[in-house]
Design a protein around this motif. Sequence first.
Motif, PDB file in Angstrom:
ATOM      1  N   ARG A  98      13.662  -4.685  -8.898  1.00  0.00           N
ATOM      2  CA  ARG A  98      12.886  -3.776  -9.835  1.00  0.00           C
ATOM      3  C   ARG A  98      11.641  -4.267 -10.315  1.00  0.00           C
ATOM      4  O   ARG A  98      10.827  -3.165 -10.455  1.00  0.00           O
ATOM      5  N   GLU A 102       8.528  -1.616  -9.493  1.00  0.00           N
ATOM      6  CA  GLU A 102       7.462  -1.247 -10.680  1.00  0.00           C
ATOM      7  C   GLU A 102       6.176  -1.640 -10.302  1.00  0.00           C
ATOM      8  O   GLU A 102       5.260  -0.734 -10.557  1.00  0.00           O
ATOM      9  N   ILE A 105       4.684   0.988  -7.840  1.00  0.00           N
ATOM     10  CA  ILE A 105       4.576   2.229  -8.370  1.00  0.00           C
ATOM     11  C   ILE A 105       3.076   2.170  -9.127  1.00  0.00           C
ATOM     12  O   ILE A 105       2.483   3.096  -9.243  1.00  0.00           O
ATOM     13  N   ARG A 106       3.076   1.105  -9.804  1.00  0.00           N
ATOM     14  CA  ARG A 106       2.053   0.915 -10.850  1.00  0.00           C
ATOM     15  C   ARG A 106       0.652   0.746 -10.129  1.00  0.00           C
ATOM     16  O   ARG A 106      -0.450   1.249 -10.345  1.00  0.00           O
ATOM     17  N   THR A 113       3.581   8.813  -9.557  1.00  0.00           N
ATOM     18  CA  THR A 113       3.166   9.076 -10.832  1.00  0.00           C
ATOM     19  C   THR A 113       3.807   7.834 -11.872  1.00  0.00           C
ATOM     20  O   THR A 113       4.402   7.020 -11.264  1.00  0.00           O
ATOM     21  N   PRO A 114       3.255   7.773 -13.032  1.00  0.00           N
ATOM     22  CA  PRO A 114       3.595   6.646 -13.940  1.00  0.00           C
ATOM     23  C   PRO A 114       5.150   6.281 -13.996  1.00  0.00           C
ATOM     24  O   PRO A 114       5.904   5.167 -13.969  1.00  0.00           O
ATOM     25  N   ASP A 115       5.944   7.637 -14.063  1.00  0.00           N
ATOM     26  CA  ASP A 115       7.205   7.469 -14.081  1.00  0.00           C
ATOM     27  C   ASP A 115       8.093   7.346 -12.800  1.00  0.00           C
ATOM     28  O   ASP A 115       9.202   7.299 -12.595  1.00  0.00           O
ATOM     29  N   GLY A 116       7.401   7.084 -11.674  1.00  0.00           N
ATOM     30  CA  GLY A 116       7.984   6.554 -10.547  1.00  0.00           C
ATOM     31  C   GLY A 116       8.242   8.066  -9.508  1.00  0.00           C
ATOM     32  O   GLY A 116       8.667   7.920  -8.284  1.00  0.00           O
ATOM     33  N   GLY A 117       7.824   9.279 -10.131  1.00  0.00           N
ATOM     34  CA  GLY A 117       7.753  10.508  -9.351  1.00  0.00           C
ATOM     35  C   GLY A 117       6.544  10.378  -8.061  1.00  0.00           C
ATOM     36  O   GLY A 117       5.505   9.616  -8.204  1.00  0.00           O
TER      37      GLY A 117
END
Length: 230
Positions: A98, A102, A105-106, A113-117
């Motif tokens: 996890r 994160e 993605i970051r 995107t910030p939400d993982g999309g």
Amino acid sequence: MTATTTPGTEPDALPRLVDVIDQLRKRCPWVAELTPESLVGYLIEESYELVEAVETADGGPDSIAELRGELGDVLLQVLLHARIQQERGAFDLDDVARTLTEKMIRRNPHVFTPDGGLVDNEHVAAVDEIEETWQAVKRREKPERNSPLDGIPAQLPALMTASKVAMRVQGLSAAVETGPKTEQELGEMLLDLVEATAPGGLDAERALRDAVRRRYGPSRPAGASKLDYC
């Protein structure tokens, strides 16, 4: 005829491996006694063996099998460390995955995107743009780091340390104006230098490590660009 399964195609192979490690921790006295500290030597050795497998791979079946095996040995170290920390109530393998997810993605906003999309953008980022963004995110994550030596393990070989520090200070795209132009030329130059100093009993590893610390530690030299001190 007994059916055979190609390695890597077994269903749920990773969960099965995690279960095997769990059972070894419970039922094998030798594995049960392993600690993070006692695993360090194995991790270093396995990492170097993986490096050798990568650098000597020729695409043939034997080298592919060797590479697969060495990757497994390094993965074993990760699983053992995660299992031990799980037993201590600190974190488990899912937490490790996890945290890494994160971070990826970051640090890759050109993909996520910030939400993982996924980013809906036809623009394809250039490699230097991606590197710039990666370093900028790392600086935001570790604002307290302002020395070229910050975040570099003390145990890292001196040549790797010097190379990493030089890259940080000079920049990822610094133009090469002098010196060797290829790794082969660089290797010959380094070997010549070590051979020339060996008769005097000089320790090349220690000499380079001391030079890096004198020049770049403990704080960033004046005029040096603040890159990824992470």
